[in-house]
Design a protein around this motif. Structure first.
Motif, PDB file in Angstrom:
ATOM      1  N   VAL A 144       0.828  -1.210   0.000  1.00  0.00           N
ATOM      2  CA  VAL A 144       0.000   0.000   0.000  1.00  0.00           C
ATOM      3  C   VAL A 144       0.864   1.263   0.000  1.00  0.00           C
ATOM      4  O   VAL A 144       0.445   2.307  -0.519  1.00  0.00           O
ATOM      5  N   HIS A 145       2.075   1.193   0.558  1.00  0.00           N
ATOM      6  CA  HIS A 145       2.953   2.363   0.486  1.00  0.00           C
ATOM      7  C   HIS A 145       3.423   2.627  -0.943  1.00  0.00           C
ATOM      8  O   HIS A 145       3.581   3.789  -1.340  1.00  0.00           O
ATOM      9  N   ALA A 146       3.646   1.584  -1.699  1.00  0.00           N
ATOM     10  CA  ALA A 146       3.991   1.791  -3.113  1.00  0.00           C
ATOM     11  C   ALA A 146       2.869   2.556  -3.816  1.00  0.00           C
ATOM     12  O   ALA A 146       3.120   3.501  -4.573  1.00  0.00           O
ATOM     13  N   GLN A 147       1.636   2.177  -3.550  1.00  0.00           N
ATOM     14  CA  GLN A 147       0.493   2.862  -4.147  1.00  0.00           C
ATOM     15  C   GLN A 147       0.378   4.299  -3.653  1.00  0.00           C
ATOM     16  O   GLN A 147       0.117   5.227  -4.426  1.00  0.00           O
ATOM     17  N   ALA A 148       0.583   4.494  -2.354  1.00  0.00           N
ATOM     18  CA  ALA A 148       0.417   5.819  -1.760  1.00  0.00           C
ATOM     19  C   ALA A 148       1.454   6.808  -2.276  1.00  0.00           C
ATOM     20  O   ALA A 148       1.129   7.952  -2.611  1.00  0.00           O
ATOM     21  N   ILE A 149       2.708   6.383  -2.338  1.00  0.00           N
ATOM     22  CA  ILE A 149       3.765   7.307  -2.767  1.00  0.00           C
ATOM     23  C   ILE A 149       3.626   7.624  -4.250  1.00  0.00           C
ATOM     24  O   ILE A 149       3.847   8.762  -4.672  1.00  0.00           O
ATOM     25  N   CYS A 150       3.222   6.654  -5.048  1.00  0.00           N
ATOM     26  CA  CYS A 150       2.991   6.931  -6.471  1.00  0.00           C
ATOM     27  C   CYS A 150       1.780   7.843  -6.666  1.00  0.00           C
ATOM     28  O   CYS A 150       1.753   8.659  -7.594  1.00  0.00           O
ATOM     29  N   ALA A 151       0.785   7.717  -5.787  1.00  0.00           N
ATOM     30  CA  ALA A 151      -0.368   8.623  -5.868  1.00  0.00           C
ATOM     31  C   ALA A 151       0.041  10.041  -5.490  1.00  0.00           C
ATOM     32  O   ALA A 151      -0.410  11.021  -6.096  1.00  0.00           O
ATOM     33  N   ALA A 152       0.903  10.159  -4.478  1.00  0.00           N
ATOM     34  CA  ALA A 152       1.345  11.473  -4.018  1.00  0.00           C
ATOM     35  C   ALA A 152       2.316  12.131  -4.984  1.00  0.00           C
ATOM     36  O   ALA A 152       2.318  13.358  -5.140  1.00  0.00           O
ATOM     37  N   ARG A 153       3.156  11.328  -5.601  1.00  0.00           N
ATOM     38  CA  ARG A 153       4.167  11.816  -6.543  1.00  0.00           C
ATOM     39  C   ARG A 153       4.107  10.966  -7.810  1.00  0.00           C
ATOM     40  O   ARG A 153       4.844  10.006  -7.973  1.00  0.00           O
ATOM     41  N   PRO A 154       3.197  11.292  -8.732  1.00  0.00           N
ATOM     42  CA  PRO A 154       3.020  10.491  -9.953  1.00  0.00           C
ATOM     43  C   PRO A 154       4.263  10.418 -10.829  1.00  0.00           C
ATOM     44  O   PRO A 154       4.341   9.577 -11.725  1.00  0.00           O
ATOM     45  N   GLY A 155       5.256  11.276 -10.569  1.00  0.00           N
ATOM     46  CA  GLY A 155       6.480  11.244 -11.357  1.00  0.00           C
ATOM     47  C   GLY A 155       7.456  10.155 -10.956  1.00  0.00           C
ATOM     48  O   GLY A 155       8.508   9.999 -11.586  1.00  0.00           O
ATOM     49  N   ILE A 156       7.109   9.377  -9.929  1.00  0.00           N
ATOM     50  CA  ILE A 156       7.970   8.258  -9.531  1.00  0.00           C
ATOM     51  C   ILE A 156       8.135   7.310 -10.713  1.00  0.00           C
ATOM     52  O   ILE A 156       7.164   6.825 -11.289  1.00  0.00           O
ATOM     53  N   MET A 157       9.386   7.037 -11.065  1.00  0.00           N
ATOM     54  CA  MET A 157       9.676   6.171 -12.204  1.00  0.00           C
ATOM     55  C   MET A 157      10.128   4.778 -11.784  1.00  0.00           C
ATOM     56  O   MET A 157      10.029   3.831 -12.563  1.00  0.00           O
ATOM     57  N   LYS A 158      10.623   4.653 -10.547  1.00  0.00           N
ATOM     58  CA  LYS A 158      11.152   3.369 -10.117  1.00  0.00           C
ATOM     59  C   LYS A 158      10.883   3.158  -8.634  1.00  0.00           C
ATOM     60  O   LYS A 158      11.147   4.048  -7.819  1.00  0.00           O
ATOM     61  N   THR A 159      10.351   1.996  -8.293  1.00  0.00           N
ATOM     62  CA  THR A 159      10.153   1.591  -6.910  1.00  0.00           C
ATOM     63  C   THR A 159      11.052   0.395  -6.622  1.00  0.00           C
ATOM     64  O   THR A 159      11.033  -0.598  -7.361  1.00  0.00           O
ATOM     65  N   LEU A 160      11.852   0.518  -5.579  1.00  0.00           N
ATOM     66  CA  LEU A 160      12.709  -0.577  -5.150  1.00  0.00           C
ATOM     67  C   LEU A 160      12.169  -1.136  -3.839  1.00  0.00           C
ATOM     68  O   LEU A 160      11.645  -0.390  -3.004  1.00  0.00           O
ATOM     69  N   ILE A 161      12.302  -2.429  -3.644  1.00  0.00           N
ATOM     70  CA  ILE A 161      11.879  -3.033  -2.389  1.00  0.00           C
ATOM     71  C   ILE A 161      12.997  -3.904  -1.849  1.00  0.00           C
ATOM     72  O   ILE A 161      13.624  -4.672  -2.587  1.00  0.00           O
ATOM     73  N   TRP A 162      13.254  -3.734  -0.554  1.00  0.00           N
ATOM     74  CA  TRP A 162      14.289  -4.522   0.114  1.00  0.00           C
ATOM     75  C   TRP A 162      13.697  -5.186   1.344  1.00  0.00           C
ATOM     76  O   TRP A 162      12.921  -4.575   2.093  1.00  0.00           O
ATOM     77  N   GLY A 163      14.070  -6.433   1.554  1.00  0.00           N
ATOM     78  CA  GLY A 163      13.664  -7.150   2.754  1.00  0.00           C
ATOM     79  C   GLY A 163      14.726  -8.143   3.158  1.00  0.00           C
ATOM     80  O   GLY A 163      15.548  -8.564   2.338  1.00  0.00           O
ATOM     81  N   ARG A 164      14.723  -8.502   4.434  1.00  0.00           N
ATOM     82  CA  ARG A 164      15.698  -9.483   4.918  1.00  0.00           C
ATOM     83  C   ARG A 164      15.533 -10.819   4.207  1.00  0.00           C
ATOM     84  O   ARG A 164      16.498 -11.535   3.973  1.00  0.00           O
ATOM     85  N   ASN A 165      14.282 -11.136   3.880  1.00  0.00           N
ATOM     86  CA  ASN A 165      13.984 -12.379   3.188  1.00  0.00           C
ATOM     87  C   ASN A 165      13.794 -12.080   1.699  1.00  0.00           C
ATOM     88  O   ASN A 165      12.827 -11.420   1.306  1.00  0.00           O
ATOM     89  N   ALA A 166      14.723 -12.531   0.871  1.00  0.00           N
ATOM     90  CA  ALA A 166      14.706 -12.201  -0.553  1.00  0.00           C
ATOM     91  C   ALA A 166      13.457 -12.731  -1.245  1.00  0.00           C
ATOM     92  O   ALA A 166      12.912 -12.086  -2.156  1.00  0.00           O
ATOM     93  N   GLU A 167      12.990 -13.903  -0.828  1.00  0.00           N
ATOM     94  CA  GLU A 167      11.800 -14.478  -1.449  1.00  0.00           C
ATOM     95  C   GLU A 167      10.563 -13.630  -1.146  1.00  0.00           C
ATOM     96  O   GLU A 167       9.724 -13.398  -2.023  1.00  0.00           O
ATOM     97  N   ASN A 168      10.459 -13.158   0.104  1.00  0.00           N
ATOM     98  CA  ASN A 168       9.341 -12.278   0.455  1.00  0.00           C
ATOM     99  C   ASN A 168       9.411 -10.968  -0.316  1.00  0.00           C
ATOM    100  O   ASN A 168       8.379 -10.417  -0.738  1.00  0.00           O
ATOM    101  N   ALA A 169      10.624 -10.451  -0.508  1.00  0.00           N
ATOM    102  CA  ALA A 169      10.787  -9.216  -1.274  1.00  0.00           C
ATOM    103  C   ALA A 169      10.352  -9.424  -2.720  1.00  0.00           C
ATOM    104  O   ALA A 169       9.705  -8.555  -3.321  1.00  0.00           O
ATOM    105  N   LYS A 170      10.689 -10.567  -3.277  1.00  0.00           N
ATOM    106  CA  LYS A 170      10.299 -10.877  -4.655  1.00  0.00           C
ATOM    107  C   LYS A 170       8.777 -10.953  -4.786  1.00  0.00           C
ATOM    108  O   LYS A 170       8.188 -10.404  -5.737  1.00  0.00           O
ATOM    109  N   LYS A 171       8.126 -11.610  -3.828  1.00  0.00           N
ATOM    110  CA  LYS A 171       6.671 -11.730  -3.868  1.00  0.00           C
ATOM    111  C   LYS A 171       6.006 -10.357  -3.740  1.00  0.00           C
ATOM    112  O   LYS A 171       5.035 -10.053  -4.444  1.00  0.00           O
ATOM    113  N   ALA A 172       6.538  -9.537  -2.842  1.00  0.00           N
ATOM    114  CA  ALA A 172       5.978  -8.195  -2.674  1.00  0.00           C
ATOM    115  C   ALA A 172       6.153  -7.375  -3.935  1.00  0.00           C
ATOM    116  O   ALA A 172       5.245  -6.648  -4.361  1.00  0.00           O
TER     117      ALA A 172
END
Length: 328
Positions: A144-172
């Protein structure tokens, strides 16, 4: 006869759009800062089993024409068993007669309004020309934060996600990719990922993951994870480098570890907080002063956010004839 509308998760997610919720968060935080909403301290009861907590968060607003409370359970180990950590509901009552109005899925409203509050802070404080957003954490709030920040700043061109668990990060990342209009990438190097224009921390960390020395000039940071005085997901240098804003000062005094720990260290004070985000909405507190400023919003959550989101959702559900209506 009293009629009660019951609004479930699917209707919440369909009707309460991120753009609409950001608007409601602006109204909620402005009213809260001006003292126009009654917000008693939240009541959190540890359960005897030690497995979780019961929380009750009441609020009342004449502007909304409603009062009510969010009643939820918080069981931190639930996700490992495939069960949501937060479960419960928001109950709404009519302001003039006290008649009950609605029971609304609490977890879905909480998820959307929490991200929308970060979206509001990003809209108010981030540079106009931001292009990259890093999300640290892989749970519900990551999506939901990915959606919120893109709604607030539509010029976002790239979203990166990091997590301790790489598989969970991939799913997200896969889920996020279907909900935003930008490139979505899993980050393997946290330090490099933290050099984005906007960073949203949505972890369950109890000690710092984000280090202030990594931040680029002009960045905006949303700290959303812990809301305990003894826990934090960003270090002291992050706070010292930033212009710091909070949802409510009273809540921050009780629960914002990122702020309270530097105060205990003697390097920060409550007076160093620039202001509440509602004061920025009302233009009684200054926002970003230059393109090189690092701005930071510490969120601990406020019951008025639930109230305004739920009241707006009820109006939308009535218009769409959504949910189930029962007589009491």
């Amino acid at each position: 006869m009293t009629m009660l509308r019951i609004i479930g998760k699917s209707d919440v997610e369909r009707l309460l759009t991120m753009d609409r919720c950001i608007e409601e968060m602006a109204a909620a935080m402005k009213a809260s800062t001006k003292g126009e909403v009654l917000i008693p301290a939240r009541q959190i009861t540890p359960l005897q089993s030690g497995a979780g907590f019961f929380a009750m968060m009441p609020s009342a607003s004449q502007e909304c024409g409603a009062f009510g409370a969010k009643a939820i359970s918080l069981f931190p180990n639930n996700p490992a068993q495939g069960v949501p950590a937060i479960q419960g509901f928001i109950c709404l009552f009519e302001d003039k007669t006290g008649a009950p109005l609605a029971i609304i899925n609490g977890a879905s409203v909480t998820a959307i309004r929490t991200a929308a509050a970060s979206g509001l802070a990003t809209k108010l404080l981030a540079r106009e020309n931001v292009e990259t957003h890093t999300i640290i954490g892989t749970g519900v709030q990551a999506v939901v934060h990915a959606q919120a920040i893109c709604a607030a700043r539509p010029g976002i061109m790239k979203t990166l996600i990091w997590g301790r668990n790489a598989e969970n990060a991939k799913k997200a990342a896969e889920e996020i990719a279907g909900k935003v209009n930008c490139e979505v990438t899993v980050a393997s190097d946290l330090e490099l990922a933290a050099r984005s224009d906007v960073i949203s921390m949505v972890t369950a960390a109890k000690s710092p993951i984000l280090h202030g020395k990594w931040l680029r000039e002009g960045a905006h940071v949303n700290l959303v994870g812990p809301h305990k005085a003894t826990e934090r997901e960003a270090d002291t240098e992050t706070i010292l480098r930033a212009r710091v804003y909070v949802d409510l000062l009273e809540s921050a005094r009780r629960e914002a570890g990122e702020i309270l720990i530097p105060i205990e260290e003697g390097v920060f004070s409550l007076e160093d907080i620039v202001g509440e985000i509602g004061a920025v909405v009302a233009r009684t507190a200054p926002g970003r002063q230059s393109a090189s400023d690092i701005t930071l919003y510490k969120s601990v959550g406020v019951a008025s956010q639930d109230l305004y989101a739920a009241a707006a959702l009820l109006r939308l559900a009535e218009e769409a004839n959504a949910g189930a209506v029962v007589s009491l």
